[in-house]
Design a protein around this motif. Structure first.
Motif, mmCIF file in Angstrom:
data_model
loop_
_atom_site.group_PDB
_atom_site.id
_atom_site.type_symbol
_atom_site.label_atom_id
_atom_site.label_comp_id
_atom_site.label_asym_id
_atom_site.label_seq_id
_atom_site.Cartn_x
_atom_site.Cartn_y
_atom_site.Cartn_z
ATOM 1 N N GLY A 1 4.023 -8.791 13.280
ATOM 2 C CA GLY A 1 2.877 -9.756 12.287
ATOM 3 C C GLY A 1 3.291 -9.554 11.092
ATOM 4 O O GLY A 1 4.149 -8.778 10.334
ATOM 5 N N ASN B 1 -4.484 -6.902 15.790
ATOM 6 C CA ASN B 1 -4.259 -8.198 14.747
ATOM 7 C C ASN B 1 -5.537 -8.213 14.047
ATOM 8 O O ASN B 1 -6.701 -8.136 14.049
ATOM 9 N N ASP C 1 -0.135 -5.588 12.233
ATOM 10 C CA ASP C 1 -0.369 -6.942 11.871
ATOM 11 C C ASP C 1 -1.042 -6.642 10.463
ATOM 12 O O ASP C 1 -1.947 -5.385 10.762
#
Length: 357
Positions: free
Chosen positions: A313, A104, A52
């Motif tokens: 992501g 993330n 991400d």
């Protein structure tokens, strides 16, 4: 032979209930790779597994802004948080390479700290059951080793995170998802981030988010101005809630149920104004991105093929970063240990072309 193969693929997709003529694909006389939107740059590879990205704007010198991306690591190999310039070159001094499964990452501006305001990068560290907070652009740790999350549950393992600076008071909240969780509407936890004695801490302010029970909820994005938070219930739909915990936990809408090949993954918002723009959603196994309206009922606009592979992501920012990216940057993970960096103008041309059909 090539035309025949394309015909067989199309017939197989029909038989399996996959995408058909609604999908943006090449005609029988075109190479599908030439129709895919191409990046301006591809980052230097990480060690194991990109996941991400986030983008930090250097407002004093936009061309020196940063891209921050996670490397989840692998069996026996620690993960990392990599810092890149806008050409995709790794800044080895700022990058962190001893993390326990970072997933993330997101960025926020204006966190009060020690009588000043700073910018922060927040990411999940799955194997420590925590979120981590680092000051930008120095990449200085300011969380005393991490903020524990999902402490009152046996299902912890944080994955997704999105930051929401509330416009009314600029308090910063972190919405956190996990590898698995309950189906009773408490899959996501939301924390207010606050600084005490130079250290950022988190206070749980609500639990929300209906999960279908299939796959997981990882991708999360907040629309700060509109006051919404979206997440990908990967096998079912995109869900929409209020971002402000004071407005309650009612689900506002579900959309994007159709025409995904498999998982709905990364989410990002391109803002054309305070109220208009696009929501981009990765159709991971199809190597495409679905584009929805940011405003109104989030109506579907088009589906665009990108050169990314198995993209998870993504992040997009509308800002003038200089002559190479005057209308913004789109960054997407690709399953070859890299992130791909796109000039937004190329994506906007593809959206405009689709709207003319």
């Amino acid at each position: 032979m090539k035309n025949f193969l394309y015909l067989i693929i199309a017939l197989n997709m029909l038989a399996c209930g996959g995408k058909t003529d609604s999908q943006e694909t090449a005609s029988s006389n075109e190479n599908p790779d030439t129709l895919r939107i191409q990046p301006k740059y591809v980052t230097q590879p990480v060690i194991s597994d990109t996941d991400d990205p986030a983008i930090w704007i250097n407002k004093a010198n936009p061309s020196e802004s940063l891209i921050i991306g996670t490397d989840k690591g692998d069996d026996g190999v620690l993960g990392g948080l990599y810092v890149y310039n806008l050409k995709g070159e790794i800044d080895r001094e700022k990058s962190i390479t001893d993390l326990e499964r970072p997933n993330n990452v997101d960025v926020a501006y204006g966190m009060p700290l020690n009588g000043d305001t700073i910018d922060i990068a927040v990411f999940t560290e799955r194997y420590t059951n925590s979120i981590r907070i680092f000051q930008l652009p120095e990449m200085k740790e300011i969380d005393n080793g991490g903020i524990p999350v999902f402490e009152d549950d046996t299902l912890r393992s944080p994955m997704g995170v999105a930051l929401y600076p509330r416009p009314s008071d600029q308090k910063i909240f972190a919405v956190v998802g996990r590898k698995e969780g309950p189906t009773d509407g408490t899959y996501l936890y939301q924390y207010e981030l606050m600084a005490e004695n130079g250290v950022v801490k988190g206070e749980l302010v609500r639990k929300f988010g209906i999960w279908s029970g299939e796959k997981e909820i990882e991708a999360i994005v907040a629309d700060n101005e509109a006051g919404y938070v979206y997440f990908s219930d990967e096998r079912k739909a995109i869900a929409k809630y209020y971002a402000d915990p004071a407005k309650g936990n009612e689900e506002i809408a579900r959309f994007g149920q159709k025409n995904f090949l498999e998982d709905r993954e990364g989410l990002s918002i391109y803002k054309k104004s305070d109220t208009t723009g696009y929501l981009l959603v990765s159709d991971q196994s199809d190597n495409t991105f679905h584009v929805f309206k940011r405003e109104g009922n989030n109506d579907f606009i088009t589906e665009l093929p990108f050169s990314t592979k198995q993209s998870d992501g993504n992040e997009v920012v509308n800002y003038n970063f200089g002559e190479e990216f005057p209308e913004g940057i789109f960054v997407a993970m690709s399953d070859d240990k890299t992130f791909q960096i796109y000039d937004w103008r190329d994506i906007q041309k593809a959206i405009d072309k689709a709207n003319q059909k």
